[in-house]
Design a protein around this motif. Structure first.
Motif, PDB file in Angstrom:
ATOM      1  N   ARG A   1      -5.767   2.638   2.691  1.00 37.50           N
ATOM      2  CA  ARG A   1      -5.384   3.895   2.610  1.00 37.50           C
ATOM      3  C   ARG A   1      -6.483   4.662   1.587  1.00 37.50           C
ATOM      4  O   ARG A   1      -6.425   5.613   0.924  1.00 37.50           O
ATOM      5  CB  ARG A   1      -3.915   4.172   2.167  1.00 37.50           C
ATOM      6  N   PHE A   2      -7.599   3.853   1.099  1.00 39.74           N
ATOM      7  CA  PHE A   2      -8.548   4.192   0.357  1.00 39.74           C
ATOM      8  C   PHE A   2      -8.359   4.176  -1.254  1.00 39.74           C
ATOM      9  O   PHE A   2      -8.960   4.703  -1.896  1.00 39.74           O
ATOM     10  CB  PHE A   2      -8.993   5.548   0.632  1.00 39.74           C
ATOM     11  N   THR A   3      -7.007   3.787  -1.559  1.00 38.82           N
ATOM     12  CA  THR A   3      -6.327   4.201  -3.002  1.00 38.82           C
ATOM     13  C   THR A   3      -5.807   2.930  -3.481  1.00 38.82           C
ATOM     14  O   THR A   3      -5.704   1.618  -2.882  1.00 38.82           O
ATOM     15  CB  THR A   3      -5.125   5.234  -3.100  1.00 38.82           C
ATOM     16  N   VAL A   4      -5.700   2.966  -4.935  1.00 39.04           N
ATOM     17  CA  VAL A   4      -5.352   1.722  -5.651  1.00 39.04           C
ATOM     18  C   VAL A   4      -3.821   1.237  -5.093  1.00 39.04           C
ATOM     19  O   VAL A   4      -3.079   2.253  -4.547  1.00 39.04           O
ATOM     20  CB  VAL A   4      -5.520   2.122  -7.080  1.00 39.04           C
ATOM     21  N   THR A   5      -3.704   0.087  -5.359  1.00 37.03           N
ATOM     22  CA  THR A   5      -2.289  -0.522  -5.061  1.00 37.03           C
ATOM     23  C   THR A   5      -2.032  -1.555  -6.097  1.00 37.03           C
ATOM     24  O   THR A   5      -2.985  -2.046  -7.054  1.00 37.03           O
ATOM     25  CB  THR A   5      -2.351  -1.046  -3.562  1.00 37.03           C
ATOM     26  N   TRP A   6      -0.772  -1.988  -6.010  1.00 35.95           N
ATOM     27  CA  TRP A   6      -0.258  -2.815  -7.252  1.00 35.95           C
ATOM     28  C   TRP A   6       0.553  -3.733  -6.587  1.00 35.95           C
ATOM     29  O   TRP A   6       1.183  -3.584  -5.444  1.00 35.95           O
ATOM     30  CB  TRP A   6       0.527  -1.979  -8.269  1.00 35.95           C
ATOM     31  N   GLY A   7       0.901  -4.820  -7.304  1.00 38.85           N
ATOM     32  CA  GLY A   7       1.906  -5.785  -6.949  1.00 38.85           C
ATOM     33  C   GLY A   7       2.258  -6.755  -8.092  1.00 38.85           C
ATOM     34  O   GLY A   7       1.754  -6.669  -9.154  1.00 38.85           O
ATOM     35  N   THR A   8       3.517  -7.700  -8.041  1.00 42.21           N
ATOM     36  CA  THR A   8       3.845  -8.370  -9.167  1.00 42.21           C
ATOM     37  C   THR A   8       3.891 -10.121  -8.654  1.00 42.21           C
ATOM     38  O   THR A   8       3.983 -10.133  -7.196  1.00 42.21           O
ATOM     39  CB  THR A   8       5.119  -7.991  -9.624  1.00 42.21           C
ATOM     40  N   ALA A   9       4.152 -10.710  -9.400  1.00 46.39           N
ATOM     41  CA  ALA A   9       4.244 -12.198  -9.210  1.00 46.39           C
ATOM     42  C   ALA A   9       4.758 -12.777 -10.534  1.00 46.39           C
ATOM     43  O   ALA A   9       5.033 -12.186 -11.621  1.00 46.39           O
ATOM     44  CB  ALA A   9       2.837 -12.769  -8.905  1.00 46.39           C
ATOM     45  N   HIS A  10       5.233 -14.004 -10.378  1.00 43.71           N
ATOM     46  CA  HIS A  10       5.697 -14.780 -11.470  1.00 43.71           C
ATOM     47  C   HIS A  10       6.949 -14.006 -12.213  1.00 43.71           C
ATOM     48  O   HIS A  10       7.001 -13.972 -13.060  1.00 43.71           O
ATOM     49  CB  HIS A  10       4.835 -15.158 -12.509  1.00 43.71           C
ATOM     50  N   ARG A  11       7.851 -13.780 -11.154  1.00 49.22           N
ATOM     51  CA  ARG A  11       9.308 -12.982 -11.559  1.00 49.22           C
ATOM     52  C   ARG A  11       8.836 -11.770 -12.196  1.00 49.22           C
ATOM     53  O   ARG A  11       9.446 -11.443 -13.273  1.00 49.22           O
ATOM     54  CB  ARG A  11      10.128 -13.901 -12.383  1.00 49.22           C
ATOM     55  N   ASP A  12       7.847 -11.057 -11.840  1.00 51.55           N
ATOM     56  CA  ASP A  12       7.274  -9.683 -12.272  1.00 51.55           C
ATOM     57  C   ASP A  12       6.985 -10.041 -13.738  1.00 51.55           C
ATOM     58  O   ASP A  12       6.678  -8.715 -14.460  1.00 51.55           O
ATOM     59  CB  ASP A  12       8.741  -8.670 -12.472  1.00 51.55           C
ATOM     60  N   ARG A  13       6.610 -11.119 -14.327  1.00 48.15           N
ATOM     61  CA  ARG A  13       5.943 -11.033 -15.583  1.00 48.15           C
ATOM     62  C   ARG A  13       4.493 -10.880 -15.624  1.00 48.15           C
ATOM     63  O   ARG A  13       3.703 -10.897 -16.237  1.00 48.15           O
ATOM     64  CB  ARG A  13       6.050 -12.649 -16.340  1.00 48.15           C
ATOM     65  N   LEU A  14       3.890 -10.859 -14.006  1.00 52.42           N
ATOM     66  CA  LEU A  14       2.329 -10.569 -13.875  1.00 52.42           C
ATOM     67  C   LEU A  14       2.453  -9.516 -12.875  1.00 52.42           C
ATOM     68  O   LEU A  14       3.218  -9.454 -11.879  1.00 52.42           O
ATOM     69  CB  LEU A  14       1.721 -11.833 -13.151  1.00 52.42           C
TER      70      LEU A  14
ATOM     71  N   LEU B   1       6.951   6.541  -7.838  1.00 53.22           N
ATOM     72  CA  LEU B   1       6.048   7.152  -6.969  1.00 53.22           C
ATOM     73  C   LEU B   1       5.996   6.271  -5.736  1.00 53.22           C
ATOM     74  O   LEU B   1       5.960   5.057  -5.632  1.00 53.22           O
ATOM     75  CB  LEU B   1       4.804   7.444  -7.297  1.00 53.22           C
ATOM     76  N   ALA B   2       6.054   7.004  -4.486  1.00 55.34           N
ATOM     77  CA  ALA B   2       5.690   6.120  -3.229  1.00 55.34           C
ATOM     78  C   ALA B   2       4.584   5.598  -3.087  1.00 55.34           C
ATOM     79  O   ALA B   2       4.449   4.426  -2.454  1.00 55.34           O
ATOM     80  CB  ALA B   2       5.941   7.164  -2.068  1.00 55.34           C
ATOM     81  N   MET B   3       3.674   6.085  -3.786  1.00 58.68           N
ATOM     82  CA  MET B   3       2.236   5.505  -3.915  1.00 58.68           C
ATOM     83  C   MET B   3       2.274   4.154  -4.733  1.00 58.68           C
ATOM     84  O   MET B   3       1.701   3.363  -4.273  1.00 58.68           O
ATOM     85  CB  MET B   3       1.286   6.368  -4.501  1.00 58.68           C
ATOM     86  N   VAL B   4       3.204   3.922  -5.518  1.00 57.66           N
ATOM     87  CA  VAL B   4       3.443   2.605  -6.135  1.00 57.66           C
ATOM     88  C   VAL B   4       4.379   1.915  -5.537  1.00 57.66           C
ATOM     89  O   VAL B   4       3.997   0.616  -5.212  1.00 57.66           O
ATOM     90  CB  VAL B   4       3.669   2.820  -7.633  1.00 57.66           C
TER      91      VAL B   4
END
Length: 470
Positions: free
Chosen positions: A369-382, A417-420
């Motif tokens: 979608r040409f935009t930044v994206t995010w995610g988590t790992a390690h039980r949301d500590r990363l 945000l839906a973007m997040v």
């Protein structure tokens, strides 16, 4: 080879295979690598714009928190210093892309983008960063008749978003910047700054250290380990950090976790910079307003003047290498640099005889979608963040703030945000990824050759909100 091609080859002959912004004798001293073990409250992997803004924002929110930044090479080594220095307020890769993906949130996203750019300007001024940061107009240039239709179609959307826009006809555009190829243009007078990106990155490193961060360079991270309850361990080749939280901000470069590779791919962008223009050459191109320029094709060029009156000229040919390939050997691509040089002299034939002083390339991370994206790992500590698709000079601060909220476990306006909350459509895995990208690149080339008409493959991708851009 035509006249412009002959000039292009000659003009490239002595160009240094180096990044203009960082090819300086007055660059900052390197920080020592991490040796041995230590602890920290927050460890940031990557010393580019995102990582440094994460350190700064964390320390501003919690003075005294123990922050460590681990950079594999030198701060700003990657896309943070290899770009054109366009610091755009857009968080959505342009207003129209934002409307296509998040029409219900576009007002909020525009507001947040403008606040973000204002905050960058304030931080640069108050911390005394000497990075030639200045507001400028952005001009979308039409060089084909169908480009004019594209510009007109976006006018109402820009005005509804509060953009200060003006449509220029061919005569007006050629009076603003002298090129026989120009048929018109759209001037957006707000929401853009131009900056020296390497000096900005170096200044942010110094500012982060002033606030209390510890920065280690030459410290590539080789892994992140942790059990369900205890702290995480971030390992480098010579040391380790036991830490409560981790932000991974390696963007196009491989990081210590694999999850981002589903959603972002590295594509190589290439750039040229000329020798400084003399007074006669400056008069020949006009450009008194010193706008940031870009043409309207899918395969577009972006260009600007530097502080010492060179022309930076980049874009057009985004290249992907099999298996998410990132390597120094991809930085120099003769075919692409020659095409860029030829296009330069087609745009500015009055500058024949001008030479290029620098040529380089580097990977940027893009999502579908040409935009930044995010995610988590390690039980949301990363938390990880990547995928700015060329607009990370400005959007990186926003990306860092979201990543910090995620790793702290805070529910905020940004994290809602839906973007997040919603990730982009993932890219297919190899060996399907490479042919899918090549098919899309060829379809984009055909669309530009057919007055912007998108063929069946691009229309199919449009239906699923998927794209690929130069």
């Amino acid at each position: 080879m035509g006249a412009s091609g002959a000039w292009a080859a000659q003009a490239l002959a002595a160009a240094a295979p180096a990044v203009f912004w960082s090819d300086r004798v007055d660059g900052p001293d390197a920080r020592p690598p991490l040796v041995g073990s230590r602890s920290a409250d927050l460890t940031i992997v990557g010393g580019g714009f995102t990582g440094l803004w994460a350190a700064i924002c964390a320390l501003e929110a919690e003075p005294g928190v123990d922050v460590v930044v681990l950079e594999g090479a030198r701060c700003g080594f990657g896309a943070s210093s290899r770009n054109g220095g366009f610091c755009d307020a857009s968080l959505t890769h342009g207003l129209l892309n934002g409307l296509a993906h998040w029409p219900d949130e576009i007002d909020t996203l525009v507001k947040l983008g403008r606040e973000n750019l204002d905050a960058i300007e304030t931080a640069v001024a108050t911390s005394g960063i000497d990075a030639d940061f200045h507001r400028a107009a952005e001009v979308g240039v039409a060089t084909e008749e169908w480009h004019l239709d594209e510009l007109r179609e976006g006018l109402d959307a820009h005005r509804a978003a509060g953009d200060q826009v003006e449509l220029l006809d061919g005569e007006q555009m050629r009076a603003r910047v002298h090129s026989p190829t120009y048929l018109g243009g759209l001037v957006r007078s707000n929401d853009l700054a131009l900056v020296d990106p390497a000096r900005l990155c170096w200044g942010l490193r110094d500012h982060a250290e002033t606030l209390g961060a510890t920065v280690h360079e030459g410290a590539p991270v080789i892994g992140v380990d942790g059990d369900r309850a205890g702290p995480l361990t971030v390992r480098t080749s010579q040391g380790a950090v036991r830490t409560d939280r981790v932000v991974v901000a390696t963007n196009a470069y491989p990081g210590p976790i694999r999850r981002p590779r589903r959603y972002v791919i590295p594509v190589y962008d290439h750039v040229l910079v000329t020798e400084p223009l003399d007074a006669e050459q400056r008069r020949a191109v006009g450009w008194r307003e010193r706008d940031g320029l870009g043409d309207v094709s899918n395969q577009f060029h972006y260009y600007r003047l530097t502080a010492d009156d060179r022309i930076l000229w980049g874009g057009y040919d985004a290249t992907y290498h099999f298996g998410n390939g990132v390597a120094d050997r991809h930085d120099q691509r003769d075919e692409t640099h020659l095409a860029l040089a030829r296009h330069f002299f087609e745009t500015f034939p009055q500058l024949e005889g001008l030479r290029f002083s620098h040529r380089w390339g580097g990977p940027i991370a893009t999502s579908t979608r040409f935009t930044v994206t995010w995610g988590t790992a390690h039980r949301d500590r990363l938390a990880w963040v990547a995928g700015y698709t060329g607009l990370g000079v400005g959007a990186s601060r926003f990306g860092a703030r979201v990543a910090l909220d995620l790793v702290r476990g805070h529910s905020t306006e940004l994290t809602e945000l839906a973007m997040v909350r919603r990730k982009p459509v993932p890219f297919p895995p190899e060996p399907l990824r490479w042919p899918a990208v090549q098919l899309t690149r060829r379809a984009i080339q055909r669309a530009d050759a057919r007055q912007g008409r998108r063929g069946p493959w691009l229309r199919l991708l449009d239906r699923f909100g998927v794209g690929f851009d130069s």
